[in-house]
Design a protein around this motif. Sequence first.
Motif, PDB file in Angstrom:
ATOM      1  N   UNK A  23      46.503  35.555  35.106  1.00  0.00           N
ATOM      2  CA  UNK A  23      46.893  36.514  36.149  1.00  0.00           C
ATOM      3  C   UNK A  23      45.773  37.527  36.372  1.00  0.00           C
ATOM      4  N   UNK A  24      45.300  38.111  35.304  1.00  0.00           N
ATOM      5  CA  UNK A  24      44.268  39.144  35.438  1.00  0.00           C
ATOM      6  C   UNK A  24      42.967  38.562  35.980  1.00  0.00           C
ATOM      7  N   UNK A  25      42.606  37.364  35.564  1.00  0.00           N
ATOM      8  CA  UNK A  25      41.391  36.715  36.065  1.00  0.00           C
ATOM      9  C   UNK A  25      41.496  36.460  37.562  1.00  0.00           C
ATOM     10  N   UNK A  26      42.619  35.943  38.017  1.00  0.00           N
ATOM     11  CA  UNK A  26      42.833  35.680  39.442  1.00  0.00           C
ATOM     12  C   UNK A  26      42.821  36.970  40.253  1.00  0.00           C
ATOM     13  N   UNK A  27      43.453  37.999  39.706  1.00  0.00           N
ATOM     14  CA  UNK A  27      43.500  39.278  40.393  1.00  0.00           C
ATOM     15  C   UNK A  27      42.096  39.880  40.535  1.00  0.00           C
ATOM     16  N   UNK A  28      41.326  39.835  39.460  1.00  0.00           N
ATOM     17  CA  UNK A  28      39.963  40.385  39.500  1.00  0.00           C
ATOM     18  C   UNK A  28      39.081  39.599  40.461  1.00  0.00           C
ATOM     19  N   UNK A  29      39.229  38.266  40.470  1.00  0.00           N
ATOM     20  CA  UNK A  29      38.483  37.444  41.427  1.00  0.00           C
ATOM     21  C   UNK A  29      38.792  37.919  42.847  1.00  0.00           C
ATOM     22  N   UNK A  30      40.068  38.036  43.164  1.00  0.00           N
ATOM     23  CA  UNK A  30      40.495  38.388  44.523  1.00  0.00           C
ATOM     24  C   UNK A  30      40.075  39.810  44.893  1.00  0.00           C
ATOM     25  N   UNK A  31      40.095  40.711  43.944  1.00  0.00           N
ATOM     26  CA  UNK A  31      39.688  42.089  44.210  1.00  0.00           C
ATOM     27  C   UNK A  31      38.189  42.204  44.489  1.00  0.00           C
ATOM     28  N   UNK A  32      37.393  41.356  43.854  1.00  0.00           N
ATOM     29  CA  UNK A  32      35.940  41.472  43.934  1.00  0.00           C
ATOM     30  C   UNK A  32      35.286  40.462  44.864  1.00  0.00           C
ATOM     31  N   UNK A  33      36.062  39.579  45.446  1.00  0.00           N
ATOM     32  CA  UNK A  33      35.519  38.577  46.365  1.00  0.00           C
ATOM     33  C   UNK A  33      35.108  39.239  47.673  1.00  0.00           C
ATOM     34  N   UNK A  34      34.236  38.559  48.404  1.00  0.00           N
ATOM     35  CA  UNK A  34      33.845  39.037  49.722  1.00  0.00           C
ATOM     36  C   UNK A  34      33.498  37.836  50.598  1.00  0.00           C
ATOM     37  N   UNK A  35      33.547  38.057  51.904  1.00  0.00           N
ATOM     38  CA  UNK A  35      33.244  36.975  52.844  1.00  0.00           C
ATOM     39  C   UNK A  35      34.407  36.022  52.969  1.00  0.00           C
ATOM     40  N   UNK A  36      34.091  34.726  52.962  1.00  0.00           N
ATOM     41  CA  UNK A  36      35.103  33.681  53.098  1.00  0.00           C
ATOM     42  C   UNK A  36      35.522  33.214  51.710  1.00  0.00           C
ATOM     43  N   UNK A  37      36.816  33.162  51.474  1.00  0.00           N
ATOM     44  CA  UNK A  37      37.357  32.654  50.213  1.00  0.00           C
ATOM     45  C   UNK A  37      37.919  31.260  50.459  1.00  0.00           C
ATOM     46  N   UNK A  38      37.508  30.297  49.645  1.00  0.00           N
ATOM     47  CA  UNK A  38      37.994  28.920  49.781  1.00  0.00           C
ATOM     48  C   UNK A  38      38.894  28.614  48.587  1.00  0.00           C
ATOM     49  N   UNK A  39      40.126  28.248  48.877  1.00  0.00           N
ATOM     50  CA  UNK A  39      41.124  27.940  47.848  1.00  0.00           C
ATOM     51  C   UNK A  39      41.427  26.438  47.903  1.00  0.00           C
ATOM     52  N   UNK A  40      41.232  25.750  46.798  1.00  0.00           N
ATOM     53  CA  UNK A  40      41.574  24.332  46.705  1.00  0.00           C
ATOM     54  C   UNK A  40      42.915  24.246  45.971  1.00  0.00           C
ATOM     55  N   UNK A  41      43.909  23.663  46.620  1.00  0.00           N
ATOM     56  CA  UNK A  41      45.280  23.686  46.114  1.00  0.00           C
ATOM     57  C   UNK A  41      45.817  22.282  45.880  1.00  0.00           C
ATOM     58  N   UNK A  42      46.758  22.191  44.981  1.00  0.00           N
ATOM     59  CA  UNK A  42      47.471  20.939  44.737  1.00  0.00           C
ATOM     60  C   UNK A  42      48.953  21.261  44.638  1.00  0.00           C
ATOM     61  N   UNK A  43      49.587  21.452  45.770  1.00  0.00           N
ATOM     62  CA  UNK A  43      51.014  21.742  45.858  1.00  0.00           C
ATOM     63  C   UNK A  43      51.435  22.912  44.960  1.00  0.00           C
ATOM     64  N   UNK A  44      50.876  24.105  45.202  1.00  0.00           N
ATOM     65  CA  UNK A  44      51.252  25.244  44.348  1.00  0.00           C
ATOM     66  C   UNK A  44      52.717  25.623  44.535  1.00  0.00           C
ATOM     67  N   UNK A  45      53.333  25.997  43.446  1.00  0.00           N
ATOM     68  CA  UNK A  45      54.725  26.463  43.497  1.00  0.00           C
ATOM     69  C   UNK A  45      54.764  27.833  44.178  1.00  0.00           C
ATOM     70  N   UNK A  46      55.878  28.172  44.814  1.00  0.00           N
ATOM     71  CA  UNK A  46      55.995  29.509  45.420  1.00  0.00           C
ATOM     72  C   UNK A  46      55.791  30.632  44.403  1.00  0.00           C
ATOM     73  N   UNK A  47      56.112  30.359  43.141  1.00  0.00           N
ATOM     74  CA  UNK A  47      55.969  31.371  42.090  1.00  0.00           C
ATOM     75  C   UNK A  47      54.645  31.258  41.334  1.00  0.00           C
ATOM     76  N   UNK A  48      53.707  30.472  41.854  1.00  0.00           N
ATOM     77  CA  UNK A  48      52.414  30.292  41.191  1.00  0.00           C
ATOM     78  C   UNK A  48      51.608  31.594  41.218  1.00  0.00           C
ATOM     79  N   UNK A  49      50.648  31.693  40.331  1.00  0.00           N
ATOM     80  CA  UNK A  49      49.770  32.858  40.298  1.00  0.00           C
ATOM     81  C   UNK A  49      49.012  32.969  41.622  1.00  0.00           C
ATOM     82  N   UNK A  50      48.635  31.849  42.184  1.00  0.00           N
ATOM     83  CA  UNK A  50      47.958  31.868  43.483  1.00  0.00           C
ATOM     84  C   UNK A  50      48.823  32.561  44.529  1.00  0.00           C
TER      85      UNK A  50
END
Length: 74
Positions: A23-50
């Motif tokens: 959770x913290x790793x994903x949050x820090x990534x999203x907080x510090x990202x810039x420009x275009x973010x590319x997310x590769x997904x494989x049927x994430x659950x609605x309750x997934x960290x993503x």
Amino acid sequence: MDDLKLFKGGEGINDDDAYKIWIRTSERYAENASGVSIEILNSPKPTSILNMVEFPTLQLNTKITNVITGGNNV
């Protein structure tokens, strides 16, 4: 990732600690990202960290210009 059972049994961190780290790793990534973010997904659950942490944080990040998703979205 759940199917890999990376944190089952043996020595090291337990499932709860691994979840908190992810959770913290994903949050820090999203907080510090810039420009275009590319997310590769494989049927994430609605309750997934993503869906619960990373994507909402990307949406609040004013340095993000676009979020592109690919894979098997649900």
